[in-house]
Design a protein around this motif. Structure first.
Motif, PDB file in Angstrom:
ATOM      1  N   VAL A   1      12.789-153.488 -66.649  1.00 31.18           N
ATOM      2  CA  VAL A   1      13.478-153.481 -67.941  1.00 31.18           C
ATOM      3  C   VAL A   1      13.712-154.903 -68.433  1.00 31.18           C
ATOM      4  CG1 VAL A   1      15.902-153.397 -67.179  1.00 31.18           C
ATOM      5  CG2 VAL A   1      15.245-152.281 -69.280  1.00 31.18           C
ATOM      6  N   ALA A   2      13.932-155.836 -67.512  1.00 29.92           N
ATOM      7  CA  ALA A   2      14.074-157.238 -67.915  1.00 29.92           C
ATOM      8  C   ALA A   2      12.763-157.770 -68.484  1.00 29.92           C
ATOM      9  CB  ALA A   2      14.518-158.084 -66.727  1.00 29.92           C
ATOM     10  N   GLU A   3      11.651-157.462 -67.822  1.00 29.12           N
ATOM     11  CA  GLU A   3      10.336-157.903 -68.311  1.00 29.12           C
ATOM     12  C   GLU A   3      10.017-157.273 -69.665  1.00 29.12           C
ATOM     13  OE1 GLU A   3       8.181-160.199 -67.192  1.00 29.12           O
ATOM     14  OE2 GLU A   3       9.801-160.736 -65.812  1.00 29.12           O
ATOM     15  N   PHE A   4      10.367-156.007 -69.810  1.00 30.85           N
ATOM     16  CA  PHE A   4      10.159-155.322 -71.086  1.00 30.85           C
ATOM     17  C   PHE A   4      10.937-156.013 -72.201  1.00 30.85           C
ATOM     18  CE2 PHE A   4      11.629-152.172 -74.193  1.00 30.85           C
ATOM     19  CZ  PHE A   4      10.423-151.644 -74.624  1.00 30.85           C
ATOM     20  N   THR A   5      12.179-156.357 -71.925  1.00 33.92           N
ATOM     21  CA  THR A   5      13.018-157.019 -72.919  1.00 33.92           C
ATOM     22  C   THR A   5      12.432-158.365 -73.334  1.00 33.92           C
ATOM     23  OG1 THR A   5      14.958-155.949 -71.949  1.00 33.92           O
ATOM     24  CG2 THR A   5      15.358-157.823 -73.410  1.00 33.92           C
ATOM     25  N   LEU A   6      11.967-159.126 -72.363  1.00 36.62           N
ATOM     26  CA  LEU A   6      11.345-160.417 -72.671  1.00 36.62           C
ATOM     27  C   LEU A   6      10.084-160.224 -73.496  1.00 36.62           C
ATOM     28  CD1 LEU A   6      11.792-162.181 -69.221  1.00 36.62           C
ATOM     29  CD2 LEU A   6      12.975-162.763 -71.349  1.00 36.62           C
ATOM     30  N   GLY A   7       9.324-159.187 -73.184  1.00 40.28           N
ATOM     31  CA  GLY A   7       8.109-158.922 -73.940  1.00 40.28           C
ATOM     32  C   GLY A   7       8.381-158.534 -75.376  1.00 40.28           C
ATOM     33  N   GLU A   8       9.470-157.783 -75.588  1.00 37.25           N
ATOM     34  CA  GLU A   8       9.798-157.327 -76.941  1.00 37.25           C
ATOM     35  C   GLU A   8      10.504-158.392 -77.767  1.00 37.25           C
ATOM     36  OE1 GLU A   8       9.177-154.437 -78.554  1.00 37.25           O
ATOM     37  OE2 GLU A   8       7.947-153.744 -76.865  1.00 37.25           O
ATOM     38  N   PHE A   9      11.425-159.131 -77.157  1.00 36.18           N
ATOM     39  CA  PHE A   9      12.305-160.016 -77.916  1.00 36.18           C
ATOM     40  C   PHE A   9      12.256-161.476 -77.479  1.00 36.18           C
ATOM     41  CE2 PHE A   9      14.738-155.867 -78.219  1.00 36.18           C
ATOM     42  CZ  PHE A   9      14.324-155.595 -79.528  1.00 36.18           C
ATOM     43  N   GLY A  10      11.599-161.761 -76.348  1.00 35.74           N
ATOM     44  CA  GLY A  10      11.397-163.142 -75.936  1.00 35.74           C
ATOM     45  C   GLY A  10      12.567-163.801 -75.226  1.00 35.74           C
ATOM     46  N   ARG A  11      13.688-163.091 -75.081  1.00 34.11           N
ATOM     47  CA  ARG A  11      14.853-163.691 -74.446  1.00 34.11           C
ATOM     48  C   ARG A  11      15.822-162.589 -74.019  1.00 34.11           C
ATOM     49  NH1 ARG A  11      16.719-167.916 -77.117  1.00 34.11           N
ATOM     50  NH2 ARG A  11      18.914-167.694 -76.503  1.00 34.11           N
ATOM     51  N   ILE A  12      16.722-162.931 -73.106  1.00 33.94           N
ATOM     52  CA  ILE A  12      17.817-162.050 -72.705  1.00 33.94           C
ATOM     53  C   ILE A  12      19.087-162.891 -72.731  1.00 33.94           C
ATOM     54  CG2 ILE A  12      18.795-160.566 -70.910  1.00 33.94           C
ATOM     55  CD1 ILE A  12      15.932-160.277 -69.787  1.00 33.94           C
ATOM     56  N   ASP A  13      19.972-162.573 -73.660  1.00 33.36           N
ATOM     57  CA  ASP A  13      21.209-163.341 -73.807  1.00 33.36           C
ATOM     58  C   ASP A  13      22.388-162.702 -73.092  1.00 33.36           C
ATOM     59  OD1 ASP A  13      20.446-165.495 -75.918  1.00 33.36           O
ATOM     60  OD2 ASP A  13      19.669-163.611 -76.730  1.00 33.36           O
ATOM     61  N   HIS A  14      22.415-161.377 -73.073  1.00 35.38           N
ATOM     62  CA  HIS A  14      23.580-160.674 -72.561  1.00 35.38           C
ATOM     63  C   HIS A  14      23.155-159.427 -71.797  1.00 35.38           C
ATOM     64  CE1 HIS A  14      25.731-163.262 -75.352  1.00 35.38           C
ATOM     65  NE2 HIS A  14      25.007-162.770 -76.343  1.00 35.38           N
ATOM     66  N   LEU A  15      24.003-159.027 -70.862  1.00 34.19           N
ATOM     67  CA  LEU A  15      23.801-157.816 -70.072  1.00 34.19           C
ATOM     68  C   LEU A  15      25.123-157.092 -69.935  1.00 34.19           C
ATOM     69  CD1 LEU A  15      22.290-155.938 -67.996  1.00 34.19           C
ATOM     70  CD2 LEU A  15      22.899-157.655 -66.247  1.00 34.19           C
ATOM     71  N   VAL A  16      25.105-155.786 -70.157  1.00 32.74           N
ATOM     72  CA  VAL A  16      26.271-154.945 -69.889  1.00 32.74           C
ATOM     73  C   VAL A  16      25.881-153.958 -68.799  1.00 32.74           C
ATOM     74  CG1 VAL A  16      27.969-153.330 -70.808  1.00 32.74           C
ATOM     75  CG2 VAL A  16      27.062-155.153 -72.274  1.00 32.74           C
ATOM     76  N   ASN A  17      26.497-154.109 -67.638  1.00 34.75           N
ATOM     77  CA  ASN A  17      26.232-153.223 -66.502  1.00 34.75           C
ATOM     78  C   ASN A  17      27.187-152.036 -66.560  1.00 34.75           C
ATOM     79  OD1 ASN A  17      24.079-154.484 -64.989  1.00 34.75           O
ATOM     80  ND2 ASN A  17      25.521-156.119 -64.490  1.00 34.75           N
ATOM     81  N   ASN A  18      26.784-151.035 -67.322  1.00 36.18           N
ATOM     82  CA  ASN A  18      27.642-149.872 -67.552  1.00 36.18           C
ATOM     83  C   ASN A  18      27.169-148.625 -66.813  1.00 36.18           C
ATOM     84  OD1 ASN A  18      29.659-148.231 -69.282  1.00 36.18           O
ATOM     85  ND2 ASN A  18      27.695-147.288 -69.786  1.00 36.18           N
ATOM     86  N   ALA A  19      25.926-148.590 -66.372  1.00 36.48           N
ATOM     87  CA  ALA A  19      25.366-147.382 -65.761  1.00 36.48           C
ATOM     88  C   ALA A  19      26.154-146.977 -64.522  1.00 36.48           C
ATOM     89  CB  ALA A  19      23.906-147.615 -65.392  1.00 36.48           C
ATOM     90  N   ALA A  20      26.401-145.677 -64.385  1.00 36.69           N
ATOM     91  CA  ALA A  20      27.158-145.176 -63.234  1.00 36.69           C
ATOM     92  C   ALA A  20      26.940-143.678 -63.081  1.00 36.69           C
ATOM     93  CB  ALA A  20      28.649-145.464 -63.397  1.00 36.69           C
ATOM     94  N   ILE A  21      27.052-143.207 -61.865  1.00 33.42           N
ATOM     95  CA  ILE A  21      27.193-141.779 -61.611  1.00 33.42           C
ATOM     96  C   ILE A  21      28.673-141.468 -61.739  1.00 33.42           C
ATOM     97  CG2 ILE A  21      26.981-139.935 -59.898  1.00 33.42           C
ATOM     98  CD1 ILE A  21      24.684-141.563 -58.636  1.00 33.42           C
ATOM     99  N   TYR A  22      29.025-140.632 -62.693  1.00 34.45           N
ATOM    100  CA  TYR A  22      30.429-140.316 -62.914  1.00 34.45           C
ATOM    101  C   TYR A  22      30.621-138.859 -63.324  1.00 34.45           C
ATOM    102  CZ  TYR A  22      35.144-140.394 -64.916  1.00 34.45           C
ATOM    103  OH  TYR A  22      36.451-140.116 -65.214  1.00 34.45           O
ATOM    104  N   GLY A  23      30.050-138.471 -64.466  1.00 36.58           N
ATOM    105  CA  GLY A  23      30.262-137.116 -64.977  1.00 36.58           C
ATOM    106  C   GLY A  23      29.801-136.038 -64.021  1.00 36.58           C
ATOM    107  N   ALA A  24      28.718-136.299 -63.295  1.00 36.98           N
ATOM    108  CA  ALA A  24      28.199-135.315 -62.339  1.00 36.98           C
ATOM    109  C   ALA A  24      28.561-135.682 -60.906  1.00 36.98           C
ATOM    110  CB  ALA A  24      26.685-135.209 -62.489  1.00 36.98           C
ATOM    111  N   MET A  25      29.598-136.484 -60.741  1.00 37.99           N
ATOM    112  CA  MET A  25      29.965-136.993 -59.426  1.00 37.99           C
ATOM    113  C   MET A  25      30.420-135.875 -58.496  1.00 37.99           C
ATOM    114  SD  MET A  25      32.748-140.001 -58.609  1.00 37.99           S
ATOM    115  CE  MET A  25      34.037-139.173 -59.534  1.00 37.99           C
ATOM    116  N   LYS A  26      29.934-135.917 -57.260  1.00 41.07           N
ATOM    117  CA  LYS A  26      30.381-134.994 -56.229  1.00 41.07           C
ATOM    118  C   LYS A  26      31.800-135.370 -55.826  1.00 41.07           C
ATOM    119  CE  LYS A  26      27.388-134.117 -52.970  1.00 41.07           C
ATOM    120  NZ  LYS A  26      27.070-132.694 -53.166  1.00 41.07           N
TER     121      LYS A  26
END
Length: 250
Positions: free
Chosen positions: A73-98
């Protein structure tokens, strides 16, 4: 305001809930947004909504627990926009959490859970920090939780790990002019929360808060944008509670 004009941001877990609100708010302030998620249908829809509203967004599938997927996904972002300025690490297992105890949760499930909810933030950070350093710096926000300071089983353990990860990486990344902070939400009224937390428990949590209501995803947006922006250019290694006064800590 347009604090993020000409800047690119990856938001993981952006197909719904809090991540969706982050992605839309960043686009509204001029950012080019990668909507990164495992849910292709909902993630694509979020990107289309942003584009229809005049913003710039592209969906990209990612499994943050896999280093190769994070790097892709980082390589994809660089390919599309040429840079990565910010990252939000929001992904989580939560709603379907055991719902289980640390002493009895199946080991394979525990490892996958921690792979997403803790290791995922490290995988994504490792994927983006070199491009950020090359362009002169950047900023990262991790999603923690007030569960880090309460009895919350392996979910709380993962969020306590996010807090420590944030503090450790702040020192490792500081010389590259990359800031990393975390937001610790209290109970937020989302589809995921409603699916796993019994209503009577929610009522008790609200009673114990200083502000007597559940939070909303929109309540978190201001903190996220602030911590990513140049307004917080001397803020790093911090965990900011946005919880209506649910948890007090020294």
């Amino acid at each position: 305001m347009a604090r993020f004009t000409d800047r690119t941001v990856i938001v993981t877990g952006a197909a719904q809930g809090i991540g969706e609100e982050y992605a839309k708010a960043l686009a509204a302030e001029g950012a080019k947004v990668i909507v990164a998620d495992l849910n292709t249908e909902r993630g694509t829809d979020v990107a289309k909504q942003i584009t229809a509203g005049g913003g710039t967004a592209i969906f990209r599938e990612v499994d943050v627990s896999e280093p190769e997927s994070a790097a892709a996904v980082a390589e994809f972002t660089l390919g599309e926009f040429g840079r990565i300025d910010h990252l939000v690490n929001n992904a989580a297992i939560y709603g379907a959490m055991k719902l289980d105890l640390l002493l009895s949760v199946p080991w394979d499930y525990y490892k996958k859970f921690m792979g997403v909810n803790l290791d995922g933030a490290l995988n994504m950070t490792r994927a983006v920090w070199k491009p950020m350093r090359k362009q002169g710096g950047g900023s990262i926000v991790n999603q923690s939780s007030t569960a880090a300071w309460t009895y919350s089983g392996f979910y709380g353990l993962a969020k306590a790990g996010i807090n420590s990860l944030t503090q450790q990486l702040a020192h490792e990344l500081g010389s590259a002019n990359i800031r990393i902070n975390a937001i610790a939400p209290g109970p937020i009224d989302t589809e995921a929360t409603r699916s796993i937390v019994p209503e009577q428990f929610v009522d008790e949590i609200v009673k114990g808060a200083a502000i007597k209501r559940l939070g909303t995803p929109q309540d978190l947006v201001g903190a996220c944008l602030y911590l990513l922006s140049d307004d917080a250019k001397w803020v790093t290694g911090q965990v900011l509670n946005v919880d209506g006064g649910t948890v007090f800590r020294a």
